[in-house]
Design an enzyme around this catalytic site. Structure first.
Site, mmCIF file in Angstrom:
data_model
loop_
_atom_site.group_PDB
_atom_site.id
_atom_site.type_symbol
_atom_site.label_atom_id
_atom_site.label_comp_id
_atom_site.label_asym_id
_atom_site.label_seq_id
_atom_site.Cartn_x
_atom_site.Cartn_y
_atom_site.Cartn_z
ATOM 1 N N LYS A 155 0.865 -1.190 0.000
ATOM 2 C CA LYS A 155 0.000 0.000 0.000
ATOM 3 C C LYS A 155 0.900 1.239 0.000
ATOM 4 O O LYS A 155 1.086 1.918 1.016
ATOM 5 C CB LYS A 155 -0.950 -0.016 1.197
ATOM 6 C CG LYS A 155 -2.179 0.873 1.012
ATOM 7 C CD LYS A 155 -3.230 0.568 2.048
ATOM 8 C CE LYS A 155 -4.442 1.487 1.921
ATOM 9 N NZ LYS A 155 -5.177 1.319 0.655
ATOM 10 N N LEU A 211 -3.768 -5.593 -4.082
ATOM 11 C CA LEU A 211 -3.739 -5.277 -2.660
ATOM 12 C C LEU A 211 -4.789 -6.107 -1.931
ATOM 13 O O LEU A 211 -5.951 -6.155 -2.343
ATOM 14 C CB LEU A 211 -4.017 -3.786 -2.442
ATOM 15 C CG LEU A 211 -4.006 -3.328 -0.986
ATOM 16 C CD1 LEU A 211 -2.588 -3.356 -0.432
ATOM 17 C CD2 LEU A 211 -4.606 -1.938 -0.843
#
Length: 296
Positions: A155, A211
């Protein structure tokens, strides 16, 4: 927007709590120069930080992946973020935390030697969930080619490709851009994507190209807990376009049904029955957390 018009709610920078409009970061910070850092966005409902432990652990994984020393233990992160949350005037919050590699000179692509102290920044805004009409009627999306790097599981702050994809969606009056790579469904520009086909909930697997969203993981947990048919496997673009239902999930939007992709209806063009079930289950889980008043 000038410094004078920035919000004045309390924020945190490198050990100091102060009004957001008074905090400043060096122009030599590597987050500013290179996007060299990571972040988390955590929803807060009625002063309950939602899935806090999971967010802190993912922050730690991101820091380790880019070689930034984690400046806090999990317990210290929890204390810091809980303290920041508690000092806001609003109960429902969007809690943002960012860690960069720190301030270094001269400017150099390589990591500074010796290492410098990371920059730790956090602030909180009022949480703005989508309007009820979007949960009830659904949203539109478009597809884009995934042009990002090969470590989308981190991230990271360097989000230019996501920004461009999201703006493409905004320009087309869509809520999200769905990223496709070599004919496979990956994720949204700022979300994870689920499909439903013939009553089975389908999710692309986590990996370096996607992600692992906190809401994504929670949806999988709830599907297993409530016995919803589920398969986690690679999903093709053809399966996306032939799905009966498509959802997007994220911490800021929870679960939203996508009813049109590239101007073509998804299924019958309305939120489907599996979505309605999952939305009910998700909201029930959230209400339980809020009643208990726990940071879970």
């Amino acid at each position: 927007m000038t410094v004078a018009t920035l919000p004045a709610q309390l924020a945190y920078l490198n050990g100091r709590f102060a009004p957001l409009n008074e905090l400043q970061v060096s122009v030599l910070d590597r987050g500013f120069l290179f996007g060299d850092g990571v972040y988390e966005m955590i929803p807060v409902y009625s002063r309950c930080i939602f899935r806090l432990a999971e967010h802190i652990r993912r922050l730690g994984r991101s820091l380790a992946a880019v070689g930034i020393s984690n400046p806090h233990t999990e317990a210290e992160w929890q204390q810091l973020l809980t303290q920041l949350m508690a000092q806001q005037d609003f109960a429902d919050q969007s809690l943002y935390v960012q860690v960069t590699r720190g301030v270094a000179y001269p400017r150099n692509h390589a990591f500074p030697q010796p290492a410098v102290a990371p920059t730790v920044f956090a602030f909180s805004d009022p949480l703005e969930l989508p309007p009820a009409s979007q949960y009830q009627q659904g949203v539109h999306a478009l597809t884009v080619r995934d042009i990002r790097w090969l470590r989308c599981d981190i991230k990271a702050l360097s989000l230019l490709a996501n920004v461009l994809a999201k703006q493409q969606a905004v320009d087309a009056r869509c809520a999200e851009a769905i990223m496709l790579r070599d004919g496979w469904l990956i994720e949204g520009a700022a979300s994870n994507i689920f499909l439903v086909k013939d009553g089975v909930l389908l999710a692309p697997p986590t990996g370096e190209l996607m992600l692992a969203g906190i809401t994504y993981e929670l949806v999988l947990e709830l599907a297993q807990q409530y016995g919803l048919p589920l398969a986690v496997r690679p999903l093709s673009e053809a399966e996306l376009r032939e799905a009966d239902e498509v959802w997007l999930t994220s911490s800021s939007k929870e679960i939203l049904p996508i009813v049109k992709i590239d101007d073509q209806p998804v299924g019958n063009g309305r939120p489907g029955p599996i979505y309605q079930t999952m939305l009910s289950v998700y909201q029930s889980y959230k209400a339980t957390v809020m009643r208990r008043g726990e940071q879970v």
